[in-house]
Structures are given as structure tokens and as C-alpha cells.
Write an enzyme that holds these catalytic residues in place. Structure first.
Site, PDB file in Angstrom:
ATOM      1  N   ASP A 144       0.805  -1.355   0.003  1.00 10.69           N
ATOM      2  CA  ASP A 144      -0.059   0.023   0.026  1.00 10.69           C
ATOM      3  C   ASP A 144       0.973   1.101   0.060  1.00 10.69           C
ATOM      4  OD1 ASP A 144      -2.239   1.784  -0.176  1.00 10.69           O
ATOM      5  OD2 ASP A 144      -2.794   1.183   2.196  1.00 10.69           O
ATOM      6  N   HIS A 254      -7.025   7.152   7.634  1.00 13.84           N
ATOM      7  CA  HIS A 254      -5.858   6.461   7.290  1.00 13.84           C
ATOM      8  C   HIS A 254      -6.383   5.429   5.961  1.00 13.84           C
ATOM      9  CE1 HIS A 254      -3.996   2.551   8.469  1.00 13.84           C
ATOM     10  NE2 HIS A 254      -3.110   3.409   7.710  1.00 13.84           N
ATOM     11  N   MET A 371      -9.687   1.439  17.544  1.00 13.37           N
ATOM     12  CA  MET A 371     -10.878   2.229  17.397  1.00 13.37           C
ATOM     13  C   MET A 371     -11.319   2.706  18.754  1.00 13.37           C
ATOM     14  SD  MET A 371     -13.331  -0.972  16.287  1.00 13.37           S
ATOM     15  CE  MET A 371     -12.319  -1.373  14.754  1.00 13.37           C
ATOM     16  N   HIS A 392       4.093   3.938  13.301  1.00  8.87           N
ATOM     17  CA  HIS A 392       2.835   4.400  12.471  1.00  8.87           C
ATOM     18  C   HIS A 392       1.476   4.070  13.264  1.00  8.87           C
ATOM     19  CE1 HIS A 392       1.910   0.398  11.378  1.00  8.87           C
ATOM     20  NE2 HIS A 392       1.346   0.464  10.399  1.00  8.87           N
TER      21      HIS A 392
END
Length: 470
Positions: A144, A254, A371, A392
Site C-alpha cells: 500500500d 487512514h 478504534m 505508525h
């Protein structure tokens, strides 16, 4: 199932086809033909991902060896790896450390560091930082490409969000799109200058990805990607951001370069492996010489993917800002899964940060937890031992498979309720318990960053099926 079926999905004539047919007969005879073909297509495309598979590892190894040629053709690793700094060593799994040690034996390796959120990945571990001399590693960047965090802080008090959560939820659903292959169509399709970038014309391969990029512009991927509203707290005034002490509504996103970046990563990883034949244990660290056309081509494609990822966040934030009607006090964005040209000990190097973010002195960043756990707005301290980097995020402590097996829906519902979080989408693989304790991760990198503010998630959207980009 026969050899022609296997040749049609990419297998070459020879012993590997016989091996595959035997394995299918002994292990997959009861499964649907299409399902079996899809599995073995992934094996031939990404054999490095199946080296630890109980049934398929021998096929994977054969495919890699066939691609790389004889042992004598391979580029040897250094006998002794370069020393590197580790932050938060007590809760970094052995697999990640082993991967980092292999990376430090590469002939092009100059320096490295392992962040406290590190866990095992492909090639360079997630949370790994690697500086190389005149070489770039596609799997050192990651699949990614340019994945990033983006934060918008609004002039909206926390109390307003709590009183109007239904409106925020409605707009969050209306202006976000998630999951592998998903994007925007018709009047909802976004426009951005990145689609007119001349780099899209550099090769037919990149040009053919432009339509996919246009469709997915302004959308988010699957897996751990999210768009969420929350409350950010500044315990003191921040002069540099010009924000007063207090609590504010904030939007945090994100995501990365979607299918465009994933396809670029797959193409140049295969190319690197054809050119740079390393021993099996280092196969995923195949690199491209920056003095050759292939290295320069990947560099341009990587930077285009990074710009594209940034444009996706820009569009999401613009749309939601317009929808909720707030004024932005400050914006912060930082990315990982990328490579930078930087100076180290007086020479230019390529710094790969796979699941790690820049943290040079004064550089702003966002380090999310989960979360239900806080995220942190930080300012880098420029620690040389970390190659000016930080984590990160919190990092996984359970694989996706482990999380699905060990966490129940009831447990996930309870932890969300206990923390006052409303979740839209996401599977058990993204349950908060699958992640490391963010407080421990932050404690392990106090010499890397200073905390500026704390972000508490309240309304979270993720891909409904836990899908991942391909």
C-alpha cells in the site's frame, strides 16, 4: 483439473505443474474448481507469501528457485549484519526481528531501526526502517504505497459533536466509500489534478491504471483503513499550530494508494526479483538499482502513488468538512510505506519506512491506537538512532486469523460500548484487542517524539467485510 488449467493462470510447463496436480488431488479434491484455481493463482503470483504454508510451501519454494536460478547466480548476503537500534524490544515478535536481521545483511544496507509497533510482514517487517545505498526495495516500501494519516482539527467544541452525533454519522456514511475495488461513479466521482500528472504517461503499464485510479479517487481501502470523527484534546496552547488549550472535533483518516498502488507494488516486486536474485530467506528484499531505468521508473511510480494517496485524503476531508460546516484550525498529514532520499553521515541514502513515519526534529505526525484506544498528535525529535523515524500506530499483536478465532462479536460489542464508540463496518480482524497497547508503544518512543495532543475516536467507519486491496 489439468495442466492446461494451471498454464492458463501462469504456471510454466515442467515439474511444478506435476507437483501442483498431486497436491490438489491429495488436499483440495473436494473443493470447487474455481476456488482452487484462485488459490493457486495467488501462489504463482506471490510465492513468497506461501513459504510458511503447511501444504503449499514446497510449491512456493520451487517457484522462487525457478525464478531466481541456480544458487551460484544469487547475490550473497553479508556474513554479519549491520547493528541497528530497537525500540520497545520487549513486545516485538521474534519473526519481525529475524526479518530485520536479514535486511541488515543486504549488500546495499547502510543503517536500520525497528519501531515499537513492529510485527512480521513480507520482506522488511512492518515497523522497519532501512537505509540503503543507491537501491530501492519495492517490498521495503510495501504494497500500500504512500499509506498515510491525515487529521483535520475543527473550530467545533466537543459538546456539539456529542449533541449531534446522528448528523455526523449520516455524513460519514454519505461521503466515504470502503473496500477492495470500491470507489465512486457518476456525479459522485471526484476530480483532482493528480489524475493529470504526466507521470501517468511514463509507461503503458502505468497509463493502464489511470482509469482505476480515477474510479477509486477519494475512497478508502479495506483492512485497517478508516475514516473517523473524534475529540482531540490540547492540554496546553500550541503556538506552532496556533491552537488554544481545549477540546475540539477532529477528523482522522487512514488509507493509501488503493488498487493503483497495490498493482504498482506487485509489478515492480516481480521485476526486482527477476533482476536481483537473492537467497530464499531474503527473496522479498529484492532491490532495484537507482542508476538503472527500472529503479528510476519505480521511483517515479512510487511518488505518483504517494501523491495519489494524498489526493484521496484531501478529497475525503474536503467533502466531510463541507458536509459538517466547520472551519479547519489545523491540518496534519504524515505517511509511511514509502522511501525518501535523505542525508545520513554525509552521504545520500534511500530511507525505507515500512509501517514507520518520519520524525525529524519538528516534523508533525499522527500515531493512532485502535478504534477504542487514543491516538496521538506528535512532533518529532530527530533521533538519529531511529533514522529520524517513529511508529505508525500501535501495531498488531494478533494476526487477522488469530483475531477472528479468538475474539467474539460479544466481546467486540462490549468494548465498543464501554468506550462510547459507534462503529460502522469492520470485522473481528480489526477488533481493538488485536492491537498492542498504544500507551506502551508511546512509552517506548519518548526519545523519538513529543506528544502534542490526544485524539479519542468516537465515530469510526471501516470496510464492512474486512477486505484488503489487490
Amino acid at each position: 483439473m489439468n495442466g492446461d488449467d494451471l498454464k492458463a493462470i501462469g504456471y510454466a510447463e515442467g515439474k511444478v505443474i506435476r507437483m501442483v496436480l498431486d497436491i490438489i488431488e491429495n488436499n483440495y479434491a473436494s473443493q470447487e474448481k474455481e476456488e482452487v484455481l484462485n488459490l493457486f493463482k495467488q501462489v504463482v503470483l506471490h510465492p513468497e507469501q506461501f513459504l510458511d504454508h503447511a501444504v503449499l510451501k514446497h510449491i512456493a519454494q520451487t517457484l522462487i528457485e525457478d525464478t531466481q536460478g541456480a544458487e551460484t547466480d544469487r547475490i550473497p548476503l553479508k556474513e554479519t549484519g549491520i547493528n541497528y537500534a530497537v525500540f520497545g524490544a520487549d513486545y516485538i515478535e521474534a519473526g519481525a526481528v529475524k526479518q530485520m536481521e536479514i535486511a541488515m545483511k543486504l549488500p546495499v544496507a547502510v543503517a536500520g531501526a525497528l519501531m515499537p509497533d513492529a510485527h512480521q510482514g513480507y520482506g522488511l517487517p512492518i515497523g522497519g526502517v532501512l537505509a540503503t545505498k543507491n537501491a530501492i526495495i519495492p517490498y521495503g516500501v510495501g504494497v500500500d504505497i504512500g499509506c498515510r494519516m491525515a487529521l483535520s482539527i475543527y473550530d467545533i467544541p466537543a459538546e456539539y459533536f456529542l449533541a449531534n452525533e446522528a448528523m455526523y454519522k449520516r455524513e460519514l456514511i454519505a461521503w466515504t466509500s470502503f473496500g477492495a475495488g470500491n470507489g465512486w461513479n457518476g456525479k459522485d466521482r471526484a476530480a483532482h489534478a493528480v489524475l493529470d500528472d504526466a507521470a501517468f504517461n511514463m509507461t503503458p503499464f502505468i497509463k493502464n491504471l489511470q482509469d482505476k485510479a480515477a474510479h477509486q479517487l477519494g475512497s478508502s481501502g479495506g483492512g485497517n483503513h478508516f475514516v473517523e470523527f473524534g475529540i482531540i484534546e490540547f492540554k496546553t496552547d500550541d503556538v506552532k499550530l496556533n491552537i488554544k488549550k481545549g477540546t475540539y472535533v477532529a477528523l482522522l483518516t487512514h488509507s493509501g494508494s488503493r488498487g493503483f498502488g497495490a498493482t504498482v507494488a506487485g509489478n515492480y516486486t516481480r521485476l526486482a526479483k527477476e533482476i536481483c536474485k537473492l537467497p530464499n530467506e531474503a527473496a522479498n528484499l529484492a532491490y532495484l538499482d537507482m542508476n538503472r531505468a527500472e529503479g528510476q521508473e519505480y521511483w517515479l511510480a512510487m511518488n505518483l502513488a504517494g501523491d495519489y494517496a494524498s489526493a484521496c485524503h484531501e478529497i475525503i476531508h474536503e467533502r466531510l468538512t463541507k458536509a459538517i460546516g466547520g472551519q479547519i484550525l489545523a491540518k496534519v498529514e504524515n505517511h509511511h510505506n514509502f522511501a525518501w532520499k535523505e542525508m545520513l553521515n554525509g552521504e545520500e541514502v534511500i530511507v525505507h519506512r515500512k509501517g514507520a513515519t518520519p520524525a525529524a526534529e519538528g516534523v508533525m505526525g499522527i500515531i493512532p491506537g485502535s478504534m477504542t484506544a487514543p491516538g496521538f498528535l506528535v512532533r518529532g525529535k530527530g533521533e538519529a538512532a531511529a533514522i529520524h523515524s517513529a511508529s505508525h500506530g500501535a501495531g498488531r499483536q494478533m494476526s487477522r486469523t488469530q483475531a477472528i478465532k479468538n475474539i467474539s462479536k460479544e466481546e467486540m460489542r462490549k468494548i465498543l460500548k464501554d468506550h462510547g464508540v459507534t462503529l460502522i463496518g469492520a470485522g473481528l480482524d480489526e477488533a481493538p484487542m488485536a492491537y498492542k497497547n498504544i500507551e506502551r508503544v508511546m512509552a517506548a518512543q519518548k526519545q523519538l517524539v513529543d506528544v502534542v495532543a490526544t485524539f479519542t475516536p468516537k465515530l469510526v467507519r471501516m470496510a464492512a467485510d474486512g477486505s484488503r486491496e489487490d
